[in-house]
Write a protein that holds these residues in place. Sequence first.
Motif, PDB file in Angstrom:
ATOM      1  N   THR A 264       0.814  -1.203   0.000  1.00 20.48           N
ATOM      2  CA  THR A 264       0.000   0.000   0.000  1.00 20.48           C
ATOM      3  C   THR A 264       0.852   1.259   0.000  1.00 20.48           C
ATOM      4  O   THR A 264       0.571   2.209  -0.728  1.00 20.48           O
ATOM      5  N   ARG A 265       1.932   1.254   0.788  1.00 21.78           N
ATOM      6  CA  ARG A 265       2.781   2.444   0.873  1.00 21.78           C
ATOM      7  C   ARG A 265       3.459   2.771  -0.452  1.00 21.78           C
ATOM      8  O   ARG A 265       3.517   3.929  -0.847  1.00 21.78           O
ATOM      9  N   VAL A 266       3.988   1.756  -1.158  1.00 21.35           N
ATOM     10  CA  VAL A 266       4.704   2.060  -2.402  1.00 21.35           C
ATOM     11  C   VAL A 266       3.747   2.453  -3.525  1.00 21.35           C
ATOM     12  O   VAL A 266       4.157   3.092  -4.488  1.00 21.35           O
ATOM     13  N   CYS A 267       2.486   2.093  -3.404  1.00 20.38           N
ATOM     14  CA  CYS A 267       1.506   2.396  -4.453  1.00 20.38           C
ATOM     15  C   CYS A 267       0.682   3.640  -4.153  1.00 20.38           C
ATOM     16  O   CYS A 267      -0.097   4.078  -4.993  1.00 20.38           O
ATOM     17  N   GLN A 268       0.837   4.215  -2.977  1.00 16.22           N
ATOM     18  CA  GLN A 268       0.018   5.351  -2.570  1.00 16.22           C
ATOM     19  C   GLN A 268       0.199   6.542  -3.508  1.00 16.22           C
ATOM     20  O   GLN A 268       1.319   6.989  -3.770  1.00 16.22           O
ATOM     21  N   GLY A 269      -0.909   7.013  -4.042  1.00 14.97           N
ATOM     22  CA  GLY A 269      -0.902   8.196  -4.880  1.00 14.97           C
ATOM     23  C   GLY A 269      -0.421   7.983  -6.301  1.00 14.97           C
ATOM     24  O   GLY A 269      -0.239   8.943  -7.039  1.00 14.97           O
ATOM     25  N   VAL A 270      -0.197   6.742  -6.704  1.00 16.89           N
ATOM     26  CA  VAL A 270       0.318   6.461  -8.045  1.00 16.89           C
ATOM     27  C   VAL A 270      -0.826   6.020  -8.945  1.00 16.89           C
ATOM     28  O   VAL A 270      -1.671   5.218  -8.556  1.00 16.89           O
ATOM     29  N   ILE A 271      -0.849   6.541 -10.152  1.00 20.38           N
ATOM     30  CA  ILE A 271      -1.826   6.098 -11.154  1.00 20.38           C
ATOM     31  C   ILE A 271      -1.170   5.011 -11.983  1.00 20.38           C
ATOM     32  O   ILE A 271      -0.107   5.207 -12.567  1.00 20.38           O
ATOM     33  N   PHE A 272      -1.805   3.849 -12.028  1.00 20.02           N
ATOM     34  CA  PHE A 272      -1.270   2.724 -12.792  1.00 20.02           C
ATOM     35  C   PHE A 272      -1.666   2.883 -14.252  1.00 20.02           C
ATOM     36  O   PHE A 272      -2.774   2.556 -14.641  1.00 20.02           O
ATOM     37  N   ASP A 273      -0.752   3.370 -15.070  1.00 20.91           N
ATOM     38  CA  ASP A 273      -1.076   3.501 -16.493  1.00 20.91           C
ATOM     39  C   ASP A 273      -0.274   2.528 -17.355  1.00 20.91           C
ATOM     40  O   ASP A 273      -0.385   2.552 -18.575  1.00 20.91           O
ATOM     41  N   SER A 274       0.520   1.671 -16.715  1.00 22.64           N
ATOM     42  CA  SER A 274       1.213   0.625 -17.460  1.00 22.64           C
ATOM     43  C   SER A 274       1.586  -0.504 -16.514  1.00 22.64           C
ATOM     44  O   SER A 274       1.700  -0.304 -15.302  1.00 22.64           O
TER      45      SER A 274
ATOM     46  N   VAL B 233       3.612  -0.742 -12.398  1.00 19.99           N
ATOM     47  CA  VAL B 233       3.206  -1.612 -11.288  1.00 19.99           C
ATOM     48  C   VAL B 233       4.342  -2.556 -10.933  1.00 19.99           C
ATOM     49  O   VAL B 233       4.682  -2.732  -9.755  1.00 19.99           O
ATOM     50  N   LYS B 234       4.963  -3.158 -11.935  1.00 23.43           N
ATOM     51  CA  LYS B 234       6.066  -4.095 -11.694  1.00 23.43           C
ATOM     52  C   LYS B 234       7.231  -3.391 -10.987  1.00 23.43           C
ATOM     53  O   LYS B 234       7.793  -3.915 -10.026  1.00 23.43           O
ATOM     54  N   ASP B 235       7.583  -2.191 -11.423  1.00 15.53           N
ATOM     55  CA  ASP B 235       8.670  -1.434 -10.791  1.00 15.53           C
ATOM     56  C   ASP B 235       8.345  -1.071  -9.347  1.00 15.53           C
ATOM     57  O   ASP B 235       9.209  -1.150  -8.466  1.00 15.53           O
ATOM     58  N   LEU B 236       7.102  -0.678  -9.091  1.00 12.16           N
ATOM     59  CA  LEU B 236       6.699  -0.347  -7.716  1.00 12.16           C
ATOM     60  C   LEU B 236       6.761  -1.571  -6.809  1.00 12.16           C
ATOM     61  O   LEU B 236       7.225  -1.490  -5.671  1.00 12.16           O
TER      62      LEU B 236
END
Length: 74
Positions: free
Chosen positions: A2-12, A16-19
């Motif tokens: 949850t912390r690494v994905c917070q506020g990120v828009i997944f457009d590819s 997601v893989k890098d996060l």
Amino acid sequence: MTRVCQGVIFDSVKIVKDLMAKAKTHTGLRVFTTVLDQVYKTGHQVTEDFKQTMEIVFDDYLPQWHYTAKPQMS
């Protein structure tokens, strides 16, 4: 996660893989990811006999979410 994905828009998928690769626990455990990019066929039906002999093993902690289907080998 949850912390690494917070506020990120997944457009590819790459984002997601890098996060996911950046994520780790406070004890140092890291995340390993694999992207499955093949197309799976839909609409396959199994026989009633197969469904009747399928063993379903439910998880003790979260049985509604985690289970394993074990087909009987003939």
